[in-house]
Motif scaffolding. Structure first.
Motif, PDB file in Angstrom:
ATOM      1  N   TYR A  18       0.019   5.465   5.250  1.00 32.39           N
ATOM      2  CA  TYR A  18       1.343   5.100   5.044  1.00 32.39           C
ATOM      3  C   TYR A  18       1.995   6.369   4.316  1.00 32.39           C
ATOM      4  N   CYS A  19       3.282   6.461   4.702  1.00 33.86           N
ATOM      5  CA  CYS A  19       4.202   7.500   4.354  1.00 33.86           C
ATOM      6  C   CYS A  19       4.908   6.713   3.236  1.00 33.86           C
ATOM      7  N   ALA A  20       5.179   7.503   2.050  1.00 28.54           N
ATOM      8  CA  ALA A  20       5.983   6.826   1.077  1.00 28.54           C
ATOM      9  C   ALA A  20       7.063   7.719   0.504  1.00 28.54           C
ATOM     10  N   GLY A  21       8.171   7.355  -0.001  1.00 31.04           N
ATOM     11  CA  GLY A  21       9.138   8.073  -0.520  1.00 31.04           C
ATOM     12  C   GLY A  21       9.323   7.674  -2.312  1.00 31.04           C
ATOM     13  N   SER A  22       9.725   8.571  -3.136  1.00 26.02           N
ATOM     14  CA  SER A  22      10.028   8.201  -4.323  1.00 26.02           C
ATOM     15  C   SER A  22      10.992   8.938  -5.097  1.00 26.02           C
ATOM     16  N   GLY A  23      11.878   8.515  -5.701  1.00 27.34           N
ATOM     17  CA  GLY A  23      12.972   9.216  -6.338  1.00 27.34           C
ATOM     18  C   GLY A  23      12.731   9.967  -7.456  1.00 27.34           C
ATOM     19  N   SER A  24      11.282  10.004  -7.925  1.00 24.70           N
ATOM     20  CA  SER A  24      10.840  10.630  -9.209  1.00 24.70           C
ATOM     21  C   SER A  24      10.648  11.978  -8.828  1.00 24.70           C
ATOM     22  N   ILE A  25      11.064  12.916  -9.911  1.00 22.51           N
ATOM     23  CA  ILE A  25      10.708  14.394  -9.829  1.00 22.51           C
ATOM     24  C   ILE A  25       9.413  14.839 -10.400  1.00 22.51           C
ATOM     25  N   PHE A  26       8.812  13.753 -10.840  1.00 18.81           N
ATOM     26  CA  PHE A  26       7.286  13.949 -11.253  1.00 18.81           C
ATOM     27  C   PHE A  26       6.357  13.564 -10.312  1.00 18.81           C
ATOM     28  N   THR A  27       5.241  14.257 -10.499  1.00 19.57           N
ATOM     29  CA  THR A  27       4.122  14.000  -9.623  1.00 19.57           C
ATOM     30  C   THR A  27       3.760  12.512  -9.625  1.00 19.57           C
ATOM     31  N   ARG A  28       3.574  11.673  -8.764  1.00 17.10           N
ATOM     32  CA  ARG A  28       3.308  10.363  -8.692  1.00 17.10           C
ATOM     33  C   ARG A  28       2.017   9.822  -7.905  1.00 17.10           C
ATOM     34  N   THR A  29       1.177   9.301  -8.327  1.00 23.60           N
ATOM     35  CA  THR A  29       0.072   8.969  -7.589  1.00 23.60           C
ATOM     36  C   THR A  29      -0.275   7.425  -7.047  1.00 23.60           C
ATOM     37  N   SER A  30       0.795   6.474  -8.121  1.00 28.50           N
ATOM     38  CA  SER A  30       0.396   4.917  -8.010  1.00 28.50           C
ATOM     39  C   SER A  30       1.342   4.579  -6.851  1.00 28.50           C
ATOM     40  N   PRO A  31       0.967   3.766  -6.180  1.00 28.80           N
ATOM     41  CA  PRO A  31       1.789   2.946  -4.918  1.00 28.80           C
ATOM     42  C   PRO A  31       2.954   2.444  -5.984  1.00 28.80           C
ATOM     43  N   GLY A  32       2.937   1.969  -6.866  1.00 29.42           N
ATOM     44  CA  GLY A  32       4.031   1.344  -7.561  1.00 29.42           C
ATOM     45  C   GLY A  32       5.222   2.237  -7.796  1.00 29.42           C
ATOM     46  N   SER A  33       4.869   3.594  -7.861  1.00 30.49           N
ATOM     47  CA  SER A  33       5.968   4.574  -8.326  1.00 30.49           C
ATOM     48  C   SER A  33       6.878   5.005  -7.092  1.00 30.49           C
ATOM     49  N   TYR A  34       6.426   4.422  -5.962  1.00 32.79           N
ATOM     50  CA  TYR A  34       7.179   4.581  -4.602  1.00 32.79           C
ATOM     51  C   TYR A  34       7.972   3.412  -4.159  1.00 32.79           C
ATOM     52  N   ASP A  35       9.257   3.779  -3.868  1.00 34.76           N
ATOM     53  CA  ASP A  35      10.088   3.112  -3.450  1.00 34.76           C
ATOM     54  C   ASP A  35      10.440   2.324  -1.909  1.00 34.76           C
ATOM     55  N   TYR A  36       9.966   3.768  -1.167  1.00 32.51           N
ATOM     56  CA  TYR A  36      10.103   3.284   0.136  1.00 32.51           C
ATOM     57  C   TYR A  36       8.837   3.734   0.938  1.00 32.51           C
ATOM     58  N   TRP A  37       8.653   2.773   1.942  1.00 32.79           N
ATOM     59  CA  TRP A  37       7.343   2.806   2.654  1.00 32.79           C
ATOM     60  C   TRP A  37       7.574   2.665   4.153  1.00 32.79           C
ATOM     61  N   GLY A  38       6.837   3.554   4.981  1.00 30.39           N
ATOM     62  CA  GLY A  38       6.564   3.357   6.412  1.00 30.39           C
ATOM     63  C   GLY A  38       5.718   2.025   6.730  1.00 30.39           C
ATOM     64  N   GLN A  39       5.739   1.817   7.994  1.00 26.76           N
ATOM     65  CA  GLN A  39       4.790   0.838   8.582  1.00 26.76           C
ATOM     66  C   GLN A  39       3.457   0.964   8.582  1.00 26.76           C
ATOM     67  N   GLY A  40       2.954   2.242   8.741  1.00 27.07           N
ATOM     68  CA  GLY A  40       1.900   2.796   8.533  1.00 27.07           C
ATOM     69  C   GLY A  40       1.132   3.087   9.999  1.00 27.07           C
ATOM     70  N   THR A  41       0.240   3.978  10.137  1.00 30.13           N
ATOM     71  CA  THR A  41      -0.263   4.365  11.340  1.00 30.13           C
ATOM     72  C   THR A  41      -2.184   4.487  11.122  1.00 30.13           C
ATOM     73  N   GLN A  42      -2.561   3.824  12.323  1.00 29.94           N
ATOM     74  CA  GLN A  42      -4.163   3.505  12.186  1.00 29.94           C
ATOM     75  C   GLN A  42      -4.833   4.868  12.425  1.00 29.94           C
ATOM     76  N   VAL A  43      -5.611   5.604  11.553  1.00 28.07           N
ATOM     77  CA  VAL A  43      -6.621   6.519  11.896  1.00 28.07           C
ATOM     78  C   VAL A  43      -7.903   6.079  11.636  1.00 28.07           C
ATOM     79  N   THR A  44      -8.908   6.275  12.815  1.00 28.11           N
ATOM     80  CA  THR A  44     -10.132   6.013  13.086  1.00 28.11           C
ATOM     81  C   THR A  44     -10.979   7.004  13.285  1.00 28.11           C
ATOM     82  N   VAL A  45     -12.071   7.122  12.532  1.00 28.37           N
ATOM     83  CA  VAL A  45     -13.104   8.578  12.616  1.00 28.37           C
ATOM     84  C   VAL A  45     -14.262   7.767  13.016  1.00 28.37           C
ATOM     85  N   SER A  46     -14.937   8.097  14.059  1.00 32.89           N
ATOM     86  CA  SER A  46     -16.135   7.833  14.620  1.00 32.89           C
ATOM     87  C   SER A  46     -17.149   8.675  14.118  1.00 32.89           C
ATOM     88  N   SER A  47     -18.323   8.375  13.789  1.00 36.22           N
ATOM     89  CA  SER A  47     -19.462   9.094  13.688  1.00 36.22           C
ATOM     90  C   SER A  47     -20.464   9.564  14.603  1.00 36.22           C
TER      91      SER A  47
END
Length: 124
Positions: A95-124
């Motif tokens: 997921y791509c996400a956007g935040s209005g914070s100028i500080f480094t943020r790693t918590s999902p709750g700190s991000y206000d905007y979200w995309g719909q997501g894209t699947q990544v599958t890595v096979s062994s």
């Protein structure tokens, strides 16, 4: 309001590479801190990487440091995630996400905007 649309996911073999893209529209893009998160089945959404508005500062989760690179092109309102040396453990919806914070943020709750997501599958 910011709208985000991801692209670039897919199926890749372990050791391979993928480049995810996220197109943003709405608020002034340079004012938005951008991040990438991922969520595997049965797991919580986890932080991957973040970049500040001007693209000067980046921060990564330990699990992807040295393999993934986040970047942005403010002229095109785009943010990218270059993923190299992919492992099966990297399999998730990203997921791509956007935040209005100028500080480094790693918590999902700190991000206000979200995309719909894209699947990544890595096979062994």
């Amino acid at each position: 309001q910011v709208q985000l649309v991801e692209s670039g996911g897919g199926l890749v073999q372990a050791g391979g590479s993928l480049r995810l893209s996220c197109a943003a529209s709405g608020r002034t893009f340079t004012n938005i801190r951008m991040g990438w998160f991922r969520q595997a089945p049965g797991k919580e959404r986890e932080f991957v990487a973040t970049i500040n508005g001007k693209g000067e500062n980046t921060y990564y989760a330990d699990s992807v440091k040295g393999r993934f690179t986040i970047s942005r092109d403010n002229a095109r309102n785009m943010v990218f995630l270059q993923m190299n040396s992919l492992k099966p453990d990297d399999t998730a919806v990203y997921y791509c996400a956007g935040s209005g914070s100028i500080f480094t943020r790693t918590s999902p709750g700190s991000y206000d905007y979200w995309g719909q997501g894209t699947q990544v599958t890595v096979s062994s």
